[in-house]
Design an enzyme around this catalytic site. Structure first.
Site, mmCIF file in Angstrom:
data_model
loop_
_atom_site.group_PDB
_atom_site.id
_atom_site.type_symbol
_atom_site.label_atom_id
_atom_site.label_comp_id
_atom_site.label_asym_id
_atom_site.label_seq_id
_atom_site.Cartn_x
_atom_site.Cartn_y
_atom_site.Cartn_z
ATOM 1 N N GLY A 170 12.263 -18.753 -87.278
ATOM 2 C CA GLY A 170 11.565 -17.490 -87.086
ATOM 3 C C GLY A 170 12.494 -16.312 -86.915
ATOM 4 O O GLY A 170 12.214 -15.392 -86.148
ATOM 5 N N ALA A 171 13.599 -16.292 -87.661
ATOM 6 C CA ALA A 171 14.639 -15.281 -87.452
ATOM 7 C C ALA A 171 14.450 -14.033 -88.300
ATOM 8 O O ALA A 171 15.323 -13.172 -88.330
ATOM 9 C CB ALA A 171 16.020 -15.886 -87.741
ATOM 10 N N ASN A 172 13.313 -13.908 -88.980
ATOM 11 C CA ASN A 172 13.114 -12.727 -89.810
ATOM 12 C C ASN A 172 12.640 -11.512 -88.996
ATOM 13 O O ASN A 172 12.632 -10.388 -89.503
ATOM 14 C CB ASN A 172 12.098 -13.011 -90.922
ATOM 15 N N GLY A 175 14.036 -13.706 -82.516
ATOM 16 C CA GLY A 175 14.797 -14.580 -83.406
ATOM 17 C C GLY A 175 15.803 -13.788 -84.208
ATOM 18 O O GLY A 175 16.963 -14.198 -84.375
ATOM 19 N N SER A 196 7.813 -19.665 -72.530
ATOM 20 C CA SER A 196 7.208 -18.405 -72.101
ATOM 21 C C SER A 196 6.782 -18.529 -70.650
ATOM 22 O O SER A 196 6.555 -19.637 -70.138
ATOM 23 C CB SER A 196 5.985 -18.097 -72.972
ATOM 24 N N TYR A 244 -2.323 -21.388 -75.928
ATOM 25 C CA TYR A 244 -0.956 -20.879 -75.914
ATOM 26 C C TYR A 244 -0.191 -21.442 -74.718
ATOM 27 O O TYR A 244 0.949 -21.907 -74.853
ATOM 28 C CB TYR A 244 -0.970 -19.352 -75.856
#
Length: 301
Positions: free
Chosen positions: A21-23, A27, A138, A164
């Site tokens: 998820g580094a876009n 991340g 989280s 979540y």
């Protein structure tokens, strides 16, 4: 009071890191910081077009590979294509309170993506790992509960926030059990976890509910730290001198912002029996097993 910052990250030259998820978001912040310190950073993303755009804006040695954590086939394909040494795996990608939906394999989207996808990815890559696995949880783990009777919300009414919380609690239980297994197998790899506090990212705008998205925008503007600040706990868990099963978070204002430090977690997140049971169930659901020799499965109650 801790003052840890990216300047404390050691030289990462010659090391390879995967950031899921580094876009965007934290991340991307983590990838940028690691690349600046000399690491070869693989941006593991669902949308390679967005990944390439993010990589183009990062100074350093980067690479983009496709990974959809909501598809076990994609996870297996990504892992099968990995043939080199891996020093750092950052399990960062995730979804937060979306409308009810399922992964390609039929899992509830948050549990399937945030936990099961990273569970499978980590175990498939472990034979290549020599450094650390960092899993992003989280403060939402505090209202989480592992419902073994209905992990994927097949029968109970769907509650997005509760789902979540379950997925983020699962991240911490996974980290604890992974470290136990690594230690028993005699592996030098460390498993750690982190939470970003309140960081302004696009993660808050996936709810499908206009009012909640508006509140999130206001909160992002008034309270949240930026993605680079939100990435600091992840980077601390990845590179600082901390023990296995550490949990890092912001050190200021109710753990919502500020320089990172080691933080606490709920009793539910330290329940060893639940962690072992969740691991066994996760193996059954994903078909992926702990791969390291020397580990003896424990059937203790």
């Amino acid at each position: 009071m801790t003052t840890w910052s990216t300047s404390d990250i050691p030289d990462m030259s010659g090391r390879t890191a995967i950031v899921t998820g580094a876009n965007s978001g934290i991340g991307r912040g983590a990838a940028r910081a690691l690349a600046a310190k000399g690491a070869h950073v693989v941006l593991a993303v669902r949308d390679t077009r967005k990944g390439e755009a993010a990589a183009a804006a990062i100074s350093g040695d980067t690479e983009v590979r496709r990974l959809d954590l909501a598809s076990l086939a994609s996870v297996r394909e990504f892992a099968a294509g990995w043939d080199g040494e891996l020093h750092l795996l950052i399990n960062n990608a995730g979804v937060m309170v979306p409308p009810f939906s399922r992964t390609a394999d039929g899992f509830e989207l948050q549990f399937g993506t945030n936990h099961l996808g990273h569970f499978a990815l980590t175990n498939l890559l472990l034979p290549h790992l020599t450094g650390r696995v960092v899993t992003v949880s989280s403060t939402g783990h505090r209202f989480g509960e592992i419902d073994f009777d209905d992990l994927n919300w097949n029968t109970r009414p769907y509650k997005a926030w509760r789902a979540y919380g379950q997925s983020k609690l699962a991240n911490l239980l996974f980290t604890a059990e992974l470290q136990r297994r690594l230690t028993e197998a005699g592996s030098p790899v460390l498993a750690t976890a982190a939470h970003p506090g309140y960081a302004a990212t696009n993660l808050q705008f996936q709810s499908g509910r206009r009012l909640l998205d508006v509140v999130s925008r206001i909160g992002n503007r008034l309270v949240a730290q930026d993605e680079d600040g939100g990435a600091l706990p992840t980077l601390y868990a990845a590179t600082a001198a901390v023990p296995g099963n550490s949990f890092a978070g912001p050190g200021g204002f109710m753990e919502q912002r500020g320089a990172p430090k080691l933080v606490g977690r709920t009793d539910a997140a330290t329940d060893a029996a639940v962690a072992r049971r969740l691991w066994d169930v996760s193996e059954e659901l994903t078909g992926v097993r702990f791969p390291l020799a020397g580990f003896e499965r424990s059937f203790a109650a």
